[in-house]
Structure formats: C-alpha cells, structure tokens
Design a protein around this motif. Sequence first.
Motif, PDB file in Angstrom:
ATOM      1  N   ASP A  24      -9.601 -59.595  -8.988  1.00 12.29           N
ATOM      2  CA  ASP A  24      -9.436 -58.379  -8.192  1.00 12.29           C
ATOM      3  C   ASP A  24     -10.760 -57.635  -8.141  1.00 12.29           C
ATOM      4  O   ASP A  24     -11.726 -57.969  -8.833  1.00 12.29           O
ATOM      5  CB  ASP A  24      -8.343 -57.495  -8.803  1.00 12.29           C
ATOM      6  N   ILE A  25     -10.769 -56.586  -7.255  1.00 10.15           N
ATOM      7  CA  ILE A  25     -11.985 -55.795  -7.118  1.00 10.15           C
ATOM      8  C   ILE A  25     -11.637 -54.340  -7.332  1.00 10.15           C
ATOM      9  O   ILE A  25     -10.465 -53.958  -7.432  1.00 10.15           O
ATOM     10  CB  ILE A  25     -12.636 -55.998  -5.737  1.00 10.15           C
ATOM     11  N   GLY A  26     -12.691 -53.544  -7.345  1.00 10.77           N
ATOM     12  CA  GLY A  26     -12.487 -52.113  -7.509  1.00 10.77           C
ATOM     13  C   GLY A  26     -11.918 -51.794  -8.867  1.00 10.77           C
ATOM     14  O   GLY A  26     -12.243 -52.446  -9.883  1.00 10.77           O
ATOM     15  N   TYR A  27     -11.066 -50.814  -8.912  1.00 12.16           N
ATOM     16  CA  TYR A  27     -10.445 -50.443 -10.173  1.00 12.16           C
ATOM     17  C   TYR A  27      -9.591 -51.581 -10.722  1.00 12.16           C
ATOM     18  O   TYR A  27      -9.411 -51.716 -11.930  1.00 12.16           O
ATOM     19  CB  TYR A  27      -9.583 -49.196  -9.997  1.00 12.16           C
ATOM     20  N   ASN A  28      -9.031 -52.384  -9.787  1.00 12.48           N
ATOM     21  CA  ASN A  28      -8.215 -53.512 -10.253  1.00 12.48           C
ATOM     22  C   ASN A  28      -9.058 -54.559 -10.964  1.00 12.48           C
ATOM     23  O   ASN A  28      -8.533 -55.345 -11.751  1.00 12.48           O
ATOM     24  CB  ASN A  28      -7.497 -54.163  -9.078  1.00 12.48           C
ATOM     25  N   GLY A  29     -10.358 -54.601 -10.664  1.00 14.68           N
ATOM     26  CA  GLY A  29     -11.227 -55.585 -11.329  1.00 14.68           C
ATOM     27  C   GLY A  29     -12.173 -54.962 -12.349  1.00 14.68           C
ATOM     28  O   GLY A  29     -13.083 -55.629 -12.845  1.00 14.68           O
ATOM     29  N   TRP A  30     -11.984 -53.693 -12.578  1.00 15.45           N
ATOM     30  CA  TRP A  30     -12.841 -52.994 -13.557  1.00 15.45           C
ATOM     31  C   TRP A  30     -12.233 -53.194 -14.926  1.00 15.45           C
ATOM     32  O   TRP A  30     -11.137 -52.723 -15.227  1.00 15.45           O
ATOM     33  CB  TRP A  30     -12.874 -51.520 -13.179  1.00 15.45           C
ATOM     34  N   VAL A  36      -8.726 -57.157 -23.412  1.00 12.24           N
ATOM     35  CA  VAL A  36      -9.423 -56.944 -22.133  1.00 12.24           C
ATOM     36  C   VAL A  36      -8.354 -56.578 -21.080  1.00 12.24           C
ATOM     37  O   VAL A  36      -7.440 -57.377 -20.841  1.00 12.24           O
ATOM     38  CB  VAL A  36     -10.201 -58.192 -21.701  1.00 12.24           C
ATOM     39  N   LYS A  37      -8.476 -55.382 -20.496  1.00 15.80           N
ATOM     40  CA  LYS A  37      -7.503 -54.972 -19.469  1.00 15.80           C
ATOM     41  C   LYS A  37      -8.234 -54.354 -18.273  1.00 15.80           C
ATOM     42  O   LYS A  37      -9.316 -53.797 -18.418  1.00 15.80           O
ATOM     43  CB  LYS A  37      -6.480 -54.008 -20.038  1.00 15.80           C
ATOM     44  N   ASP A  38      -7.586 -54.503 -17.144  1.00 17.73           N
ATOM     45  CA  ASP A  38      -8.163 -53.917 -15.923  1.00 17.73           C
ATOM     46  C   ASP A  38      -7.651 -52.492 -15.761  1.00 17.73           C
ATOM     47  O   ASP A  38      -6.860 -51.990 -16.564  1.00 17.73           O
ATOM     48  CB  ASP A  38      -7.871 -54.772 -14.693  1.00 17.73           C
TER      49      ASP A  38
END
Length: 835
Positions: A620-626, A669-671
């Motif tokens: 994912d990208i954005g906050y979903n991939g942070w 590790v969590k998004d």
Amino acid sequence: MAERTRSKTGNRCCFAFHLSLLLIFGEQAFAELRYSIPEEMKEGTIVGNVAKDLGLDKTSLADRLLRVVSGSKDAFFEVNPDNGVLLVRKKIDREELCHGSGACMIELKMLVENPLEIHYVAVEITDVNDHSPSFSEKQQTFEVAEQSSPGTRLELHAARDPDAGINSIRTYSLSSNDHFDIEISQSDEEKIPFLILKNSLDREKKHKHFLFVTAVDGGKPPRSGTLNVSITVLDINDNRPTFKQDTYQIEIFENVSVGTTVANVNATDPDEGTNGELEYSLSKTLAHKIYEIFELDSVSSNVNHRIRELFRVDPNTGEIIIQDVLDFESEESYEIDIQASDKGSAPLRTDKSVLVKIVDLNDNAPQIEVTSFSKAIPEDARLGTTVALISVIDKDSGLNGKVICSFNEEVPFKLSPSTHDNMYSISTKSPLDREKQAIYDVTIVAKDAGTPSLTSVKSITIIVSDVNDNRPEFSANPYTFYVTENNLPGVSVFSVRASDQDEGENAHISYHILRDEKENSKLSSYSLNINSDNGEILALKSFDFETLKTFQFQVVASDSGTPPLSNNVTVNVFILDQNDNAPVILYPLSSNGSAQGVEEISRNVNAGHLVTKVRAYDADIGYNGWLLFSLQEVTDHSLFALDRYTGQIRTLRSFTETDEAEHKLVILVKDNGNVSLSATATVIVKLVEPKEAFAASDVKSATKDNEGSNVIFYLMITLGAVSVLFLISIIVLIAMQCSKSTDDTSKYLQKADYDGTLCHSIQYRSGDRKYMLVGPRMSIGSTIVPGSHANTLVMPDRRRPPEEVSNNVLPCILPILLRVMIFVIILNGGETGFG
C-alpha cells in the motif's frame, strides 16, 4: 233726386211771379232789365246803372226815391238813389241760392215814385267754380276673392259738385295699377263710376290694393276730389308650402348627443289662415308606402325605418332632432325626406330631401386579425421566411382609419406591408436559435393617425421548432474520477453526463465507450461497461491499486437526430489505495511463515552500536504503507532501542558481565491504515567475546566485499538507466507543455518505486489542482484533501511559464534518481551494512 226736384219747383215759382207782374202792370211789367254777375262778388260791386238803363232822368232821381222793393230780409242788392247804380249788398252764393245746373235768376222790383213806376230787373247769378267734387265717404272698402275672373265690376261712390254747368263733374280717374280700370256709367244727370277687374288677383303677391279714384270738374282750372279705395283680396288655398332652400345639406359629428337639433327646414305658405298654417313630418316615399302596404321587406324599407329611429321632426317648427346614437361606421350619410303640409280643406304638400352627412370621429381603435399563421417555424429557416399574415381594420375613415403597425420590442422578425391595403406579413429578419430562445411572444401594436390616436395590441406566440444543430456536451471535459480499489463487481462506479440543447429526439442521448484495437485489450482488462441510456459506468471486476493505479478511456455521446451528432470525452480514472496489504518482513528472512534472525555482536560494543536493521515492505501507499516499528517483546529494555521509523536496533549502553549472552527481541511492524495491519519479526541477539566477533566480522567483511562489488555494478547500470530516463523525461515534459494547456490536462507525472522504509509518492494534476499520493514523509506545504482517506494530498499550484519548465526539470528528476539509487541500495544493502 230731391235737390233736382227742389230746383224745378223754384223755376216754376219765378215764372208765376213774372206772369203776375205782367198781368198787373201791363206794359210796364215788360220793361225788365237783365244783368248777369258771377257769384261770390264782393259787397259794393256795381251790377249796373238802373236809372240810365231805364231811361230815368238822373236829375230827378233824388226826388223820385228810386229803391229796390223786396220782401226778403236778406236782400242781395241795393240801389243808389242818387245815381241809380245797382250795387251788391252782400256776397251771393249761387249754390245756396239756386240748386241744380239751370240758370239762377234773382228778380228785383225797382220802385220809383213821382210818378210811381215799377220796374223789374233780373240779375242772373252765373256759376263760379268755387267747389271741388267731393265724395260722401273718404274711404270705400271692397273684398274680392283672388279667384275672381277679369271683368268683375265694383260700383264706386259717386262724387258730388254743387257747381253747375261746366264746373260740375266731368270725369273720374283711377290711380295707376295693374289690376283695375274705371268705367263711368251715366244715369240721368249723374255719372256713376265702376271699378273693373282687368287682371286676376293673387293674394300671395299682394293681399291688399289701395287705389285713388279722382273726380274732376270742368272748371278752369279744374277742381277735383279723391276717394280712397281699399281692396282686400280674399285667400284661397292655391299655394303649396315652399322651403327656403332648394337643397339642404348638413354635416354633423357622429358623437352628437341625443336631443340635439341638427337642422331647421322651415317652409312658408303664402296663403293665410289655415291655408297657410304648416305642419312638418317625415315623408314616406312611394316605394316605402308600397312596401308597407304589401308588408314586404326591403333595404329601402329598412333604411327608412332606421331614419325614423335616428331622427324626428318637430311638427310645428320643422327642426330635425337626433333621437338615437349616430355611427359613421354604420352609415356615412342619410337622406331624410321632410314633408310640409298646410291645413287647408284640401291640404297641399311639399317634400324636401335633407342630406345629412356624418362626420367621422376617431372613435374606433384598429382591429388586428391574424389571417394566416405558422405557429412553429424551424430555427434554420431562411431570412425572409413568412411566419404570419395579419390584417388591420379601422372602421374610421381618412386619417382616422390610417393605421401603422409595429412591434413593441426588438424581435428577430419584421412587419412588412402587403400589396393589399391594411395587410401585413411577419417574416424573419435575423437568424433564429431555438436554444437561445424557443418562444417569442410578439406584441403587434396598431396605431391610427387620428387625433387623438387610438392604439390596439395583439399578441401572438411564435414557437421556434428544433433542428439537430447541437452536439451533445459533457458536463466536464475531461472527467476525472477517483475509485477506491476493491470495489464491488457489477456496481456503478461513476457516471458521465452529457446534455443536448436540442429537444425531442434531437436531444435523446445514448452513450458508448470508444474502443479501438489498442484500447480493447486495456478496457477488457478493466472490464468496464456503460449504460447507454444514462451514462453510468460499471466495473465488472474489482480494481487493485497495487496492480493498476490509473487508466484512461473515451466515452462517446450521440443524439438521435437525423443525421445524428456526437461528441466524446476523455475519462481519467485514478485508483485510490485501501489498506489491504499487511507489511511484509524483508529482513530477517522468513521461513516456515515466521521471520526470525540471529545477530551476534561483541560484548564490548559501545552504546549506540547498530545491532541490525529490520526491513519491511507494504504494497500500500500513503498512510496505508507508512510503517512503524515497535518492540513488542524484549528481554531487557535497558539494553536495546528500536527506531520506530527506520527499524534500526541499537544498543543503549555497554554490556556488562552480568548481562545474559542471548537476548530475544520481538519487533511489531504495523502500517497506519484506519484498520492497521501488522507483522512481527524475531531477532535473537547473541553476545560473543571479542575474538569471536572479529572472526565473524572478517567472514562478513569478505562477504560484504563481494556484495559491495556487486552493488557497484548495479549502481553503474542504474545510473546509466537513470541518465537515459532523465533525457527522455526532459523531451516529454517539453512536448507536453507545448501541446497541452495546464488548465485542462490531467497528467500522471511519475511513478516511484518502493525504497524500503522510506516514503514514496505518486504525483498527478487535474484541472487547477495538483495531487500527490505520499508515504510517511510529506513535503512541506502540502495539505490533506478531505475525504481522501489520508492518501491524497493537494499541492499548492505553483505554475510557471513554459520558459521556466526547462529550469525546473532537473529539480523534478533528481528525486527520482535518488529514489532509484536508494531502492538499489536497499535491495543489496542488507549484507553490506547500508543502513
């Protein structure tokens, strides 16, 4: 006759007296002297010398006492005794003394004494014309009917004249006139005058005749007397009434009020009395009487009836009076027959026509009638196309009936007068456009030229019919839609909408997706379908952001006109990320579903020593991939620290002898999605003595040298590829700036690869906004777009002129190059010590 008898008796007495004297005196009686004197002699006038004429001795006269012996007290004569002259003692009036026309003798007895002698003297009194003829009455009146025939005789009074002989009446004369003569009729010694009618009388010309009858004697100079004769002519009804004018023609305004006298048609009748008394009425023509007798209907009868409704005549004065409202438009003139009749026993009548002309007033507004009308006219009609024909009627006349037509506002039509009077045509004067105005409420104003002018208006509705002259127009061009991945298959994801300014079938729109050979494969992979009626677009399968981030296609909208018109629009679709991917642990490596790694470090390392780095990846990208790292489990919290952003594990302090030789660290590790997904990794840290650590480090160094040489090789390839990509990017950017306006384009700028735990972004532009899908580290100045699930950021639009594009290309490309290098390093840096 009595006077003439008395005169004859006197003559007889005188004769008897003479006779007696002759008998008494014998011869002496015959010695008679005769004298003649005119009457009216003055006193003392000498008549004659008696003594001398008798032969008497003058000397003895005084002694013999000559005198006149008379028994009358009124002796007319006397004698002078001295000389014997006979004198007039007083004035003698023959007419008193002697009557008649015979000789008037006065016998005188003259006495002489010593010796006594009687002598007789006769004195004749001759007539003197001292009297004028006279009538017993000064005035004589006759009444003569005017129908009397010529020759009618009227006896006049006879005149009397005391004079005798030639001094008596000799003739009668009549004053000059045209109708009468005089005649004299002799009766005994008297002349009787008569009036003779020689010409017929006309009372209407002269109702009285005044004549003078003059009686004239034969004296010198003659004397006369006058009789006034008055002749009254008696009337008969022999004259018809006569109107004062030969023709009567009057003009009246049509708004004259009821009861107004419009004319006076007096007639006169020269007759008198009832023969001359007149009464007036509306006469009936022969034709009208016939229609009345036979009860027939006719125009003449109707007109006469209408005249009797409108007008009446005063029977005494002949005034024509209005008794109903006049209207020029109904009838412009009336011929009224007036009858004047006298009141004689056999009345006489006269008819006279009176022409009454009605003067028009401007009392009728124009009337507008639409004789032909095309209610709908196509919008592509040629200029000059006739829309309607109208007729304008004004019942007034002259200028009052002269009408001018116009529109009361500016419209794309014109009014043109026709060849026929009061006809106008409405035609187009400028192009029509139904889409701008479909209905025209046209108001026609008709104004006459009267004073004051009257105006009428007429409104007609002209409908402009549609022709298929407009293409469908989409509400936006291009369309940009944002679709969240994992959508339900078969459900509408977005829709396009087009409108057509035409109407009816010309505005009925159908939609389809434009497909060509190149796009067919793409669209089939998208599995898109469109509802042809409403433009709703359905996705037949779910989108996966990780597989497809954006795509573009075209939709065609076509109307149903003949021929049909169409338009197309570009649809840009951007797939929005959902947190549907859990973090993936890259290091330590996973085996049997569990990520676990062992790290050996020397027991004598200092605080802050990098033990290892946990590497993870989220599709994912954005906050979903942070990704965020945290220690979920650790044997000793005082020994190790974990950087939450980089995943680096470092020592917090130096190890002591009492510290255990092996430590277990469980890293979570969590998004940052709304519903976070996570993964765990286990790192076993073993503490070894320094010698072992050096040995291990040598082995790792050798390994890392090999890996370092490989990395350098990869870096060289990467740098060459990036340089080529840099040149291509410059060329593409310049071409896009020249061919497309930044206001209307929607451009996908760049796709960045994943570089481990560093942030990554996707930038694109739509309209006047610039969007960037970013990872954990956001650029300064960016703002979050509401409703973007924290994945979409709006960049301030800092547009520059085209000439600045080349200057800004390098700063745009450098981050891309840097990300590529980092990505390569990350892929190969696990064993080389890139941290």
